[in-house]
Design a protein around this motif. Structure first.
Motif, PDB file in Angstrom:
ATOM      1  N   ALA A  17      60.909  57.278  11.138  1.00 51.94           N
ATOM      2  CA  ALA A  17      60.117  57.950  10.090  1.00 51.94           C
ATOM      3  C   ALA A  17      59.272  59.079  10.704  1.00 51.94           C
ATOM      4  N   ILE A  18      58.681  58.808  11.862  1.00 53.25           N
ATOM      5  CA  ILE A  18      57.866  59.847  12.523  1.00 53.25           C
ATOM      6  C   ILE A  18      58.749  61.039  12.888  1.00 53.25           C
ATOM      7  N   ASN A  19      59.877  60.749  13.526  1.00 51.68           N
ATOM      8  CA  ASN A  19      60.767  61.841  13.965  1.00 51.68           C
ATOM      9  C   ASN A  19      61.279  62.660  12.777  1.00 51.68           C
ATOM     10  N   HIS A  20      61.611  61.948  11.707  1.00 58.89           N
ATOM     11  CA  HIS A  20      62.129  62.607  10.503  1.00 58.89           C
ATOM     12  C   HIS A  20      61.082  63.581   9.947  1.00 58.89           C
ATOM     13  N   LYS A  21      59.852  63.061   9.842  1.00 58.60           N
ATOM     14  CA  LYS A  21      58.786  63.912   9.284  1.00 58.60           C
ATOM     15  C   LYS A  21      58.510  65.111  10.185  1.00 58.60           C
ATOM     16  N   ARG A  22      58.426  64.858  11.487  1.00 63.08           N
ATOM     17  CA  ARG A  22      58.100  65.961  12.405  1.00 63.08           C
ATOM     18  C   ARG A  22      59.203  67.015  12.427  1.00 63.08           C
ATOM     19  N   LYS A  23      60.455  66.545  12.366  1.00 62.72           N
ATOM     20  CA  LYS A  23      61.569  67.512  12.365  1.00 62.72           C
ATOM     21  C   LYS A  23      61.529  68.378  11.117  1.00 62.72           C
ATOM     22  N   ASN A  24      61.230  67.756   9.978  1.00 66.05           N
ATOM     23  CA  ASN A  24      61.153  68.505   8.719  1.00 66.05           C
ATOM     24  C   ASN A  24      60.014  69.505   8.716  1.00 66.05           C
ATOM     25  N   ASP A  25      58.871  69.072   9.276  1.00 73.76           N
ATOM     26  CA  ASP A  25      57.679  69.940   9.248  1.00 73.76           C
ATOM     27  C   ASP A  25      57.737  71.037  10.297  1.00 73.76           C
ATOM     28  N   ASP A  26      58.564  70.830  11.319  1.00 73.33           N
ATOM     29  CA  ASP A  26      58.525  71.739  12.478  1.00 73.33           C
ATOM     30  C   ASP A  26      59.951  71.970  12.977  1.00 73.33           C
ATOM     31  N   LYS A  27      60.725  72.668  12.130  1.00 68.56           N
ATOM     32  CA  LYS A  27      62.157  72.824  12.439  1.00 68.56           C
ATOM     33  C   LYS A  27      62.394  73.594  13.731  1.00 68.56           C
ATOM     34  N   LEU A  28      61.495  74.475  14.088  1.00 65.82           N
ATOM     35  CA  LEU A  28      61.707  75.302  15.289  1.00 65.82           C
ATOM     36  C   LEU A  28      61.121  74.677  16.554  1.00 65.82           C
ATOM     37  N   LYS A  29      60.587  73.464  16.422  1.00 68.00           N
ATOM     38  CA  LYS A  29      60.035  72.716  17.566  1.00 68.00           C
ATOM     39  C   LYS A  29      58.946  73.510  18.305  1.00 68.00           C
ATOM     40  N   LYS A  30      58.043  74.078  17.516  1.00 69.41           N
ATOM     41  CA  LYS A  30      56.981  74.896  18.129  1.00 69.41           C
ATOM     42  C   LYS A  30      55.679  74.105  18.235  1.00 69.41           C
TER      43      LYS A  30
END
Ligand code: SF4
Length: 407
Positions: A17-30
């Motif tokens: 769930a954490i990874n999913h949310k972070r990936k969605n919120d920060d697609k460019l990994k910045k």
């Protein structure tokens, strides 16, 4: 990035769930700030990137599928699959046997292995010599090869530089499986030398400058250079590659230092230096870079202590520990069982390679805890550590409530 089919018991609902949310919120990994989760008086700050990487999941998928598809075959692994005790134990429980330990010492004599057997190459890759041995036995070394593509990328880079006439300075841990494999793979492409750290790069200076003898070099770097390596011939034109899991700054510092020496020796201008020093961007893998950057981001937030989770022989995990230790009390644990009670934690001192016990690691009152894990640590272990800390300190772990904080 590709997703893998790995045993469900390595997954965690919380971490997914954490990874999913972070990936969605920060697609460019910045964004390298950690994820905050509050449970009672405890605040967990979970690194933006941690845990299972591409190479590890790929290797686990191949290994377990191989076991499932070959119930009547003997299945061997060259050595530990990855540096995580739980994954290795699970493979052993499934009948897989290790041929050698992580240092290459045999558990099983090669004469016991025949062409009817399956031999899996671990994520670290292996040496050319072992590949040849397997072929001689009639075993195809490619069929069950789980070598990480990011390790193979280093081999390719080494080969490219070698083909242009540069010698290779390999920054890595000489006994580590990956460094042994990279050394072997590069040895046929270019004169290669393994160095452990910046101090050894500095020690190399006198040989580059021809101020010390070939004999001294051979004594100082025993067993870490290719046959015929000549300080006169092979230290004039060099490039630096590394084990994929080293500390980014360390490799950069080594490359900068050696570039400076080479420039001094050849009196090179910024343009000319390319003739003698290959322009190698460091060959760390994406997971090492991401995990180290995430720790640096996490360390910029306020915290009382850090818990770093991973196998005690895991190179990449030890570097995450090193980064955390610079800032605050850090506990390196393999899993939640090291948290003995509300006062006591057993943790690994990787500098001195021994376990130590700390009492009162978590003071009363509000506590801010940083959490990260190495690239070979299953998500389920990370969640179980958080749960253990919560429960042992008298707080209630309710996944549903925690997940709501992510919305
Ligand atoms: S840490 Fe990097 S090189 Fe090692 S298996 Fe993972 S992705 Fe591959």
């Amino acid at each position: 990035m590709k997703t893998f089919d790995i045993p469900i018991n390595y997954r965690s609902e919380l971490v997914s769930a954490i990874n999913h949310k972070r990936k969605n919120d920060d697609k460019l990994k910045k964004d390298f700030t950690p994820t905050l989760i509050k449970i009672g008086r405890l605040e967990f700050k979970i690194a933006r990137h941690f845990g299972f990487c591409y190479g590890v999941e790929n290797a686990i998928e191949i290994a377990f599928k191989t076991v499932e598809a070959n119930p009547n075959k003997r299945i061997f692994l060259l050595s530990e699959m990855i540096h995580n005790p739980q994954v290795n134990e699970d493979l052993i429980k499934n009948g897989v046997r290790f041929i050698q330990d992580t240092l290459g010492n045999p558990y099983i004599d090669w004469t016991e292995i025949s062409e009817d057997d399956i031999v899996i190459i671990p994520a670290f890759g292996t040496t050319k010599e072992t590949n040849e041995l397997l072929k001689e036995k009639g075993i195809n070394p490619i069929q069950y090869n789980t070598t990480c593509p990011f390790v193979e990328k280093v081999w390719k880079r080494g080969s490219q530089i070698g083909n242009k006439g540069y010698s290779l300075i390999l920054h890595g841990k000489p006994q580590h499986e990956e460094t042994r494999a990279t050394f072997s793979q590069c040895a046929s492409e270019a004169p290669t030398l393994i160095i452990k750290n910046l101090q050894e790069a500095k020690n190399l200076r006198k040989y580059i400058k021809q101020e010390a003898s070939q004999q001294d070099f051979q004594k100082e770097f025993k067993d870490r250079y290719t046959t015929g390596f000549s300080i006169e011939k092979d230290l004039q034109k060099i490039g630096v590659i590394n084990q994929t899991t080293m500390l980014a700054e360390d490799t950069q510092e080594i490359a900068n230092y050696l570039k400076g020496i080479i420039s001094e020796v050849h009196n090179s201008s910024d343009e000319d230096i390319k003739i003698h020093f290959a322009d190698t961007r460091d060959t760390l893998c994406y997971a090492t870079n991401d995990n180290q950057s995430a720790v640096k981001g996490m360390l910029q937030t306020e915290a009382d202590l850090a818990i770093v989770i991973g196998g005690y022989n895991s190179s990449n995990t030890s570097h995450l520990v090193e980064l955390c230790e610079e800032k605050l009390p850090t506990y390196y644990i393999k899993d939640g069982s090291e948290i003995k009670d509300e006062k006591t934690i057993h943790h690994f001192d990787f500098h001195n390679k021994k376990m130590i016990e700390t009492t009162d690691y978590l003071a009363a009152g509000k506590q801010k805890i940083l959490i990260t894990a190495g690239a070979s640590c299953p998500d389920a272990i990370v969640e179980s550590v958080i749960k253990r800390v919560v429960e042992i300190h008298g707080e209630h772990y309710n996944l549903e409530t925690i997940l709501k904080q992510l919305n």
